[in-house]
Structure formats: structure tokens, C-alpha cells
Enzyme design. Structure first.
Site, PDB file in Angstrom:
ATOM      1  N   ASN A 108       0.858  -1.193   0.000  1.00 24.96           N
ATOM      2  CA  ASN A 108       0.000   0.000   0.000  1.00 24.96           C
ATOM      3  C   ASN A 108       0.898   1.249   0.000  1.00 24.96           C
ATOM      4  O   ASN A 108       1.724   1.426   0.898  1.00 24.96           O
ATOM      5  CB  ASN A 108      -0.893  -0.055   1.249  1.00 24.96           C
ATOM      6  CG  ASN A 108      -1.823   1.132   1.353  1.00 24.96           C
ATOM      7  OD1 ASN A 108      -1.426   2.260   1.114  1.00 24.96           O
ATOM      8  ND2 ASN A 108      -3.056   0.879   1.733  1.00 24.96           N
ATOM      9  N   HIS A 166       0.952   6.167   2.045  1.00 19.73           N
ATOM     10  CA  HIS A 166       1.694   7.093   2.901  1.00 19.73           C
ATOM     11  C   HIS A 166       2.928   7.682   2.248  1.00 19.73           C
ATOM     12  O   HIS A 166       3.543   8.600   2.797  1.00 19.73           O
ATOM     13  CB  HIS A 166       1.948   6.459   4.269  1.00 19.73           C
ATOM     14  CG  HIS A 166       0.635   6.207   4.961  1.00 19.73           C
ATOM     15  ND1 HIS A 166      -0.229   7.242   5.271  1.00 19.73           N
ATOM     16  CD2 HIS A 166      -0.019   5.069   5.282  1.00 19.73           C
ATOM     17  CE1 HIS A 166      -1.342   6.750   5.791  1.00 19.73           C
ATOM     18  NE2 HIS A 166      -1.234   5.431   5.805  1.00 19.73           N
ATOM     19  N   HIS A 193      -5.590   3.761  -1.620  1.00 20.70           N
ATOM     20  CA  HIS A 193      -6.913   4.139  -1.106  1.00 20.70           C
ATOM     21  C   HIS A 193      -7.191   5.590  -1.484  1.00 20.70           C
ATOM     22  O   HIS A 193      -6.529   6.500  -0.990  1.00 20.70           O
ATOM     23  CB  HIS A 193      -6.898   3.963   0.421  1.00 20.70           C
ATOM     24  CG  HIS A 193      -8.208   4.228   1.093  1.00 20.70           C
ATOM     25  ND1 HIS A 193      -8.378   4.119   2.447  1.00 20.70           N
ATOM     26  CD2 HIS A 193      -9.411   4.606   0.618  1.00 20.70           C
ATOM     27  CE1 HIS A 193      -9.624   4.405   2.774  1.00 20.70           C
ATOM     28  NE2 HIS A 193     -10.276   4.718   1.675  1.00 20.70           N
ATOM     29  N   ARG A 200      -9.286   8.341  -0.738  1.00 19.15           N
ATOM     30  CA  ARG A 200     -10.276   8.735   0.274  1.00 19.15           C
ATOM     31  C   ARG A 200     -11.100   9.910  -0.231  1.00 19.15           C
ATOM     32  O   ARG A 200     -10.662  10.687  -1.079  1.00 19.15           O
ATOM     33  CB  ARG A 200      -9.569   9.121   1.578  1.00 19.15           C
ATOM     34  CG  ARG A 200      -8.877   7.956   2.266  1.00 19.15           C
ATOM     35  CD  ARG A 200      -8.311   8.400   3.611  1.00 19.15           C
ATOM     36  NE  ARG A 200      -9.345   8.510   4.600  1.00 19.15           N
ATOM     37  CZ  ARG A 200      -9.582   7.610   5.567  1.00 19.15           C
ATOM     38  NH1 ARG A 200      -8.834   6.531   5.670  1.00 19.15           N
ATOM     39  NH2 ARG A 200     -10.551   7.797   6.426  1.00 19.15           N
ATOM     40  N   ARG A 204      -6.788  12.905   1.176  1.00 21.31           N
ATOM     41  CA  ARG A 204      -5.705  13.320   2.068  1.00 21.31           C
ATOM     42  C   ARG A 204      -4.352  12.718   1.662  1.00 21.31           C
ATOM     43  O   ARG A 204      -3.322  13.228   2.028  1.00 21.31           O
ATOM     44  CB  ARG A 204      -6.023  12.953   3.514  1.00 21.31           C
ATOM     45  CG  ARG A 204      -5.992  11.480   3.801  1.00 21.31           C
ATOM     46  CD  ARG A 204      -6.128  11.191   5.278  1.00 21.31           C
ATOM     47  NE  ARG A 204      -7.469  11.433   5.764  1.00 21.31           N
ATOM     48  CZ  ARG A 204      -7.964  10.795   6.832  1.00 21.31           C
ATOM     49  NH1 ARG A 204      -7.232   9.955   7.514  1.00 21.31           N
ATOM     50  NH2 ARG A 204      -9.204  11.023   7.215  1.00 21.31           N
ATOM     51  N   GLU A 218      -8.622   0.706  -3.073  1.00 21.50           N
ATOM     52  CA  GLU A 218      -9.420   0.752  -1.837  1.00 21.50           C
ATOM     53  C   GLU A 218     -10.369   1.914  -1.917  1.00 21.50           C
ATOM     54  O   GLU A 218      -9.956   3.035  -2.250  1.00 21.50           O
ATOM     55  CB  GLU A 218      -8.503   0.941  -0.632  1.00 21.50           C
ATOM     56  CG  GLU A 218      -8.011  -0.341  -0.061  1.00 21.50           C
ATOM     57  CD  GLU A 218      -7.229  -0.081   1.206  1.00 21.50           C
ATOM     58  OE1 GLU A 218      -7.461   0.921   1.896  1.00 21.50           O
ATOM     59  OE2 GLU A 218      -6.358  -0.889   1.491  1.00 21.50           O
ATOM     60  N   THR A 240      -8.319   3.568   8.670  1.00 20.75           N
ATOM     61  CA  THR A 240      -9.555   2.795   8.659  1.00 20.75           C
ATOM     62  C   THR A 240      -9.750   2.106  10.011  1.00 20.75           C
ATOM     63  O   THR A 240      -8.951   1.270  10.411  1.00 20.75           O
ATOM     64  CB  THR A 240      -9.498   1.736   7.535  1.00 20.75           C
ATOM     65  OG1 THR A 240      -8.968   2.354   6.382  1.00 20.75           O
ATOM     66  CG2 THR A 240     -10.862   1.174   7.249  1.00 20.75           C
ATOM     67  N   GLU A 274     -11.313  -9.215   3.023  1.00 22.50           N
ATOM     68  CA  GLU A 274     -10.022  -8.932   3.668  1.00 22.50           C
ATOM     69  C   GLU A 274     -10.297  -8.792   5.153  1.00 22.50           C
ATOM     70  O   GLU A 274     -11.093  -7.934   5.563  1.00 22.50           O
ATOM     71  CB  GLU A 274      -9.401  -7.654   3.101  1.00 22.50           C
ATOM     72  CG  GLU A 274      -8.070  -7.338   3.779  1.00 22.50           C
ATOM     73  CD  GLU A 274      -7.264  -6.254   3.074  1.00 22.50           C
ATOM     74  OE1 GLU A 274      -7.322  -6.154   1.831  1.00 22.50           O
ATOM     75  OE2 GLU A 274      -6.571  -5.507   3.779  1.00 22.50           O
ATOM     76  N   HIS A 309      -3.839  -4.616   7.706  1.00 21.15           N
ATOM     77  CA  HIS A 309      -3.933  -3.430   8.564  1.00 21.15           C
ATOM     78  C   HIS A 309      -3.035  -3.574   9.791  1.00 21.15           C
ATOM     79  O   HIS A 309      -3.167  -4.529  10.555  1.00 21.15           O
ATOM     80  CB  HIS A 309      -5.361  -3.116   9.023  1.00 21.15           C
ATOM     81  CG  HIS A 309      -5.518  -1.639   9.293  1.00 21.15           C
ATOM     82  ND1 HIS A 309      -5.076  -1.050  10.440  1.00 21.15           N
ATOM     83  CD2 HIS A 309      -5.997  -0.634   8.528  1.00 21.15           C
ATOM     84  CE1 HIS A 309      -5.291   0.253  10.377  1.00 21.15           C
ATOM     85  NE2 HIS A 309      -5.848   0.535   9.225  1.00 21.15           N
TER      86      HIS A 309
HETATM   87  N1  PXP Z   1      -5.993  -3.160   4.105  1.00 18.21           N
HETATM   88  C1  PXP Z   1      -6.949  -2.208   4.155  1.00 18.21           C
HETATM   89  C2  PXP Z   1      -8.319  -2.582   3.704  1.00 18.21           C
HETATM   90  C3  PXP Z   1      -6.663  -0.896   4.587  1.00 18.21           C
HETATM   91  O1  PXP Z   1      -7.644   0.029   4.642  1.00 18.21           O
HETATM   92  C4  PXP Z   1      -5.340  -0.580   4.929  1.00 18.21           C
HETATM   93  C5  PXP Z   1      -5.000   0.821   5.320  1.00 18.21           C
HETATM   94  O2  PXP Z   1      -5.178   1.680   4.232  1.00 18.21           O
HETATM   95  C6  PXP Z   1      -4.376  -1.592   4.839  1.00 18.21           C
HETATM   96  C7  PXP Z   1      -4.731  -2.879   4.456  1.00 18.21           C
HETATM   97  C8  PXP Z   1      -2.942  -1.334   5.176  1.00 18.21           C
HETATM   98  O3  PXP Z   1      -2.823  -0.975   6.517  1.00 18.21           O
HETATM   99  P1  PXP Z   1      -1.442  -0.440   7.041  1.00 18.21           P
HETATM  100  O4  PXP Z   1      -1.158   0.831   6.306  1.00 18.21           O
HETATM  101  O5  PXP Z   1      -1.674  -0.246   8.501  1.00 18.21           O
HETATM  102  O6  PXP Z   1      -0.407  -1.498   6.742  1.00 18.21           O
END
Ligand code: PXP
Length: 245
Positions: free
Chosen positions: A10, A13, A46, A48, A52, A73, A104, A154, A193
Site C-alpha cells: 500500500n 503514505h 486508497h 479517500r 488526504r 481501496e 480505517t 479482507e 492493517h
Molecule cells: N488493508 C486495508 C483494507 C486498509 O484500509 C489498509 C489501510 O489503508 C491496509 C490494508 C494497510 O494498513 P497499514 O497501512 O496499517 O499497513
């Protein structure tokens, strides 16, 4: 034989850091290319409602340039379904989204939103997206995922990652039971997550789970190990855990 465990990286960030300065660097699309070279099996982003981190043009570039699957996402809104239908990503993962949350929080209430999801999921499937629902490991929510036609779930690992000791162990057991039940009722099972080098192994060792999505920790750890180094280490830990099952 245990199935291969895919790693979705992901890149949200990377965009968070970019947006802090309002300039073009660091570019999440460049990070996605590096992640692909380092062995990521897919890229997750994602978009949003408040934009952001990831922005619409990031989704356009990722859709255009990536050779590995994009997991989009999205909140369960008409606006996001329209974006998914426009770009037709490999996968669309529907997540709950609140404006004021930092990340989330908790899984989607599929039961409560079943009327809306029952319309959205078929639209996304028609657009060629593999639809997944981000939910807590709860049998009723898993049943509801089947009812609305989602082929994938998921499981939310955030609670497991936040807890310690016996409470963490109990949440891990819920995740194991949830993954077994998901497979029994015909769902493909992913998880994600909050995962990091300490928490990933126990989740990777659950044989019913075939994909992990990891972001914040990898992007943070990239400061110390580089993005490739962080992904390699995560991949090694996942492989070791998987081999032990
Ligand atoms: N899976 C989903 C559905 C999420 O919403 C997120 C956060 O955007 C992640 C995985 C990844 O989480 P993390 O950034 O804490 O590794």
C-alpha cells in the site's frame, strides 16, 4: 499444499509525505514501481473522499503504468464506484470511511449496508473488478459478504496488532477461525492493517489467507532500510511463516 501468499504493498503514505509539502516528491507511483521490482505481487491505493493522500491523478497513473495488479481501496459511495468503473482496477476493496479517523477503524458493517452493497458489488464485478470487503473476522459479516455477492474478503488485522498478550492471542484465534469459515463458505481470504515485522508471521502462517496488504509500516521502515530492503525483509518473514505451516 499451502497456497502462495501474495504481498500487496500500500503506497498511500508515500503520498502523505508528498502532500505534506504540496510538491511532487516523493511520488507514490515511483514507489509502486520500486515495490514491484522488490517483489510486491500487487499495489494497493486508497482514494479517500478527502483526498488526504492518494489523489485522482495517482490512480490514473497507477492504472496506466503498473504491470502488477492494482487493488483500489474505496468507500461504499457512488463517487468511488464511478472512479472504479472508469479505471477498472484488478481489484476493488470496499472499506468503511469516516472523515475524522486517522486510518480505517474497524471493518465494514456488511449486514447494515447490505442494500447498498447489493447494488454496488454487482456494478464493480461487471466492470471486471475482483471485489473484496474489508471486515472483522465475524461469521455473520462473512455470511453477509456472500449474500451481497463479494468473492473476496479482507480480514481486519488492526485489533490483533494493537492488542498484547492473551488478548492478542484471542484475536489471532478469531482471525484463524474467520479465515477457515471464509474458505468454507467459498470466499477468498485476504488480511491486512497494522502489520509489521513483529506481527506478520502469525498472520502469514494462517494457510487459508492468500494475500496480505501492508502499507504504513513498510513506508516508515523504508526510511531505515530503503523501500526494497523493507519489502524484502517482509517477504522473507512471510515466506518463513508460510513454510512452517
Ligand atoms: N488493508 C486495508 C483494507 C486498509 O484500509 C489498509 C489501510 O489503508 C491496509 C490494508 C494497510 O494498513 P497499514 O497501512 O496499517 O499497513
Amino acid at each position: 499444499m499451502t497456497e502462495f501468499l501474495r504481498l500487496g504493498v500500500n503506497v498511500d503514505h508515500v503520498a502523505t509525505v508528498r502532500n505534506a509539502r504540496g510538491i511532487a516528491h516523493p511520488d507514490p507511483v515511483r514507489a509502486a514501481h520500486i515495490a514491484a521490482r522488490a517483489g510486491a505481487d500487487g499495489i494497493t491505493a486508497h482514494l479517500r473522499e478527502d483526498r488526504r493522500h492518494i489523489r485522482d491523478d495517482d490512480i490514473a497513473c497507477l492504472s496506466d503504468e503498473l504491470d502488477i495488479p492494482l487493488n483500489f481501496e474505496m468507500a461504499a459511495t457512488e463517487e468511488m464506484v464511478d472512479v472504479a468503473v472508469k479505471y477498472r482496477p484488478h481489484a476493488a476493496c470496499i472499506v468503511p470511511e469516516k472523515r475524522e479517523e486517522l486510518t480505517t477503524e474497524g471493518g465494514l458493517d456488511v449486514i447494515g449496508a447490505s442494500d447498498r452493497l447489493g447494488v454496488m458489488v454487482p456494478r464493480l464485478l461487471d466492470a471486471g473488478c475482483r471485489v473484496s470487503l474489508f471486515i472483522d473476522p465475524d461469521a455473520r459479516q462473512l455470511d453477509a459478504a456472500v449474500s451481497v455477492g463479494a468473492p473476496v474478503v479482507e480480514l481486519h488485522t488492526g485489533t490483533y496488532c494493537d492488542l498484547e498478550g492473551v488478548e492478542r492471542e484471542a484475536e489471532l484465534q478469531r482471525l484463524r477461525d474467520g479465515a477457515i469459515y471464509a474458505r468454507q463458505i467459498g470466499l477468498e481470504c485476504h488480511a491486512g492493517h497494522g502489520l509489521n515485522f513483529e506481527t506478520v508471521s502469525a498472520i502469514a502462517a494462517i494457510p487459508e489467507i492468500v494475500e496480505l496488504n501492508i502499507g504504513h509500516f513498510l513506508v516508515g521502515e523504508a526510511i531505515f532500510l530503503g523501500l526494497e530492503g523493507a519489502i524484502h525483509r517482509m517477504r522473507d518473514l512471510m515466506n518463513e511463516a508460510r513454510a512452517s505451516t
